[in-house]
Design a protein around this motif. Structure first.
Motif, PDB file in Angstrom:
ATOM      1  N   LEU A 151     -10.415 -15.088 -76.029  1.00 51.17           N
ATOM      2  CA  LEU A 151     -11.439 -14.309 -75.417  1.00 51.17           C
ATOM      3  C   LEU A 151     -12.510 -14.799 -74.387  1.00 51.17           C
ATOM      4  O   LEU A 151     -13.245 -15.602 -74.908  1.00 51.17           O
ATOM      5  CB  LEU A 151     -12.112 -13.204 -76.421  1.00 51.17           C
ATOM      6  N   ASN A 152     -12.684 -14.381 -73.151  1.00 48.75           N
ATOM      7  CA  ASN A 152     -13.435 -14.994 -72.281  1.00 48.75           C
ATOM      8  C   ASN A 152     -13.648 -13.964 -71.085  1.00 48.75           C
ATOM      9  O   ASN A 152     -12.595 -13.501 -70.431  1.00 48.75           O
ATOM     10  CB  ASN A 152     -12.951 -16.191 -71.881  1.00 48.75           C
ATOM     11  N   THR A 153     -14.989 -13.560 -70.882  1.00 51.78           N
ATOM     12  CA  THR A 153     -15.281 -12.483 -69.718  1.00 51.78           C
ATOM     13  C   THR A 153     -14.581 -12.651 -68.487  1.00 51.78           C
ATOM     14  O   THR A 153     -14.080 -12.094 -67.744  1.00 51.78           O
ATOM     15  CB  THR A 153     -16.505 -11.990 -69.807  1.00 51.78           C
TER      16      THR A 153
ATOM     17  N   GLU B  66     -11.071 -12.987 -68.083  1.00 52.25           N
ATOM     18  CA  GLU B  66     -10.491 -11.519 -67.995  1.00 52.25           C
ATOM     19  C   GLU B  66     -10.587 -10.844 -66.964  1.00 52.25           C
ATOM     20  O   GLU B  66      -9.557 -10.404 -66.349  1.00 52.25           O
ATOM     21  CB  GLU B  66     -11.390 -10.696 -69.152  1.00 52.25           C
TER      22      GLU B  66
ATOM     23  N   GLN C 156      -8.091 -12.495 -64.280  1.00 50.48           N
ATOM     24  CA  GLN C 156      -6.798 -12.038 -64.722  1.00 50.48           C
ATOM     25  C   GLN C 156      -6.515 -10.606 -63.733  1.00 50.48           C
ATOM     26  O   GLN C 156      -5.383 -10.273 -63.238  1.00 50.48           O
ATOM     27  CB  GLN C 156      -6.346 -11.753 -66.275  1.00 50.48           C
TER      28      GLN C 156
ATOM     29  N   GLN D 185      -0.608 -14.223 -70.363  1.00 43.39           N
ATOM     30  CA  GLN D 185      -1.689 -13.247 -70.094  1.00 43.39           C
ATOM     31  C   GLN D 185      -2.535 -14.047 -71.269  1.00 43.39           C
ATOM     32  O   GLN D 185      -2.404 -14.876 -72.100  1.00 43.39           O
ATOM     33  CB  GLN D 185      -1.108 -11.999 -70.622  1.00 43.39           C
ATOM     34  N   LEU D 186      -3.799 -13.514 -70.880  1.00 38.58           N
ATOM     35  CA  LEU D 186      -5.027 -14.200 -71.502  1.00 38.58           C
ATOM     36  C   LEU D 186      -4.934 -14.214 -72.903  1.00 38.58           C
ATOM     37  O   LEU D 186      -5.200 -15.158 -73.631  1.00 38.58           O
ATOM     38  CB  LEU D 186      -6.339 -13.691 -70.871  1.00 38.58           C
ATOM     39  N   HIS D 187      -4.399 -12.979 -73.624  1.00 39.18           N
ATOM     40  CA  HIS D 187      -4.588 -12.777 -74.946  1.00 39.18           C
ATOM     41  C   HIS D 187      -3.551 -13.652 -75.762  1.00 39.18           C
ATOM     42  O   HIS D 187      -3.569 -13.844 -76.720  1.00 39.18           O
ATOM     43  CB  HIS D 187      -4.242 -11.144 -75.234  1.00 39.18           C
TER      44      HIS D 187
END
Length: 293
Positions: free
Chosen positions: A2-4, A7, A10, A37-39
């Motif tokens: 989790l990183n703003t 995100e 992306q 994907q980031l997740h």
């Protein structure tokens, strides 16, 4: 993970690569073909952004003061670059900038790196990073400093800019240099055999503007044998119609040991050209073949 910032990045097309904590390279085989994907990125490791055609993103890596100096010499300074996403490892004069590249250019690009060849230790450099390459992003931990990478221009504050045309043009030229041209002067006093070769090659060129490797190899050897192993003349005639993309391609071919192709002569050229041999040419071709067995 989790990183703003990641995100937001992306949303602009970024895909990611999981990297072990405190390292700069992925540990998973085939990572170039399986971006995440980031997740899907673990929270307990580093992360890299995949560059190249899968994302349309490239990175310019300024690796030391020499890299910055070279960029200034090539393009007249950093002012040519628009505001875009930037980050650094925290080491002096080292940072990367992220850009998008028009899709019509993707297939013509490759990673290009220029190094300071005068350096006594680890050379500084300037690198245009592209296919099958990833760049480590914040908040990853740098293996040498043991400190996190940090944003110089966060994705939350700036969008990924398109690479300026003048910079892209230079990069494309580095990846696709002009074909090598060979100089050979043909006079009006060409031999009969040379004239026949030229006639055939012109006919072949008209039928096949682009040659596959096998046809190119066979035709080149046929010319070489017909012209009595005159390499300069062979390379000149061939490269005028089908230029080399890399210096020395013809010479490398003519020193190979593909004996089946070595026996090809004038008859093969007539065949490719779609020209019927007269009786004299048939006899000469057969004799040349017998002499080479």
């Amino acid at each position: 993970m989790l990183n703003t910032e990641l995100e937001v990045l992306q949303l602009q097309g970024a895909l990611y690569v999981p990297i072990p904590l405190g390292q700069k390279g992925p540990a998973t085989a085939g990572w170039q073909h399986n971006p995440k994907q980031l997740h899907e990125i673990p929270d307990n490791g580093n992360v890299g952004v995949l560059l190249g055609p899968k994302t349309g993103l490239c990175a310019i890596d300024f690796d030391g003061a020499w890299g910055r100096k070279l960029f200034d010499e090539l393009f007249g300074g950093m002012a040519i670059l628009p505001e875009t996403v930037m980050w650094s490892s925290g080491k002096p004069h080292r940072f990367q900038m992220l850009f998008s590249v028009p899709s019509e250019c993707w297939q013509y690009l490759r990673t290009v790196k220029k190094n300071d060849k005068q350096a006594t230790g680890k050379p500084e450099g300037l690198e245009f990073r592209w296919n099958n390459v990833q760049s480590v992003l914040p908040p990853s931990i740098h293996p040498e400093t043991q400190k996190p990478y940090h944003w110089l221009a966060s994705p939350c504050d700036v969008a990924v800019a398109e690479l300026p045309e003048v910079v892209l043009a230079w990069w494309l030229a580095e990846c696709n240099p002009e074909p090598v041209k060979h100089q050979y002067e043909f006079t009006g006093n060409s031999t009969e055999q040379e004239a026949k070769v030229i006639k055939c090659l012109d006919a072949i060129k008209q039928k096949q503007p682009v040659l596959g490797y096998d046809d190119w190899s066979v035709i080149t050897w046929s010319v070489f044998n017909t012209l009595e192993h005159n390499e300069q003349q062979t390379v000149a005639l061939m490269s005028q119609r089908w230029p080399e993309q890399k210096r020395g391609e013809y010479s490398k071919l003519l020193t190979s040991r593909y004996n089946g192709t070595r026996r090809r002569t004038m008859g093969t050229l007539y065949h490719y050209a779609g020209i019927k041999l007269d009786r004299k040419d048939v006899l000469q071709a057969r004799l040349a073949t017998l002499l080479r067995k």
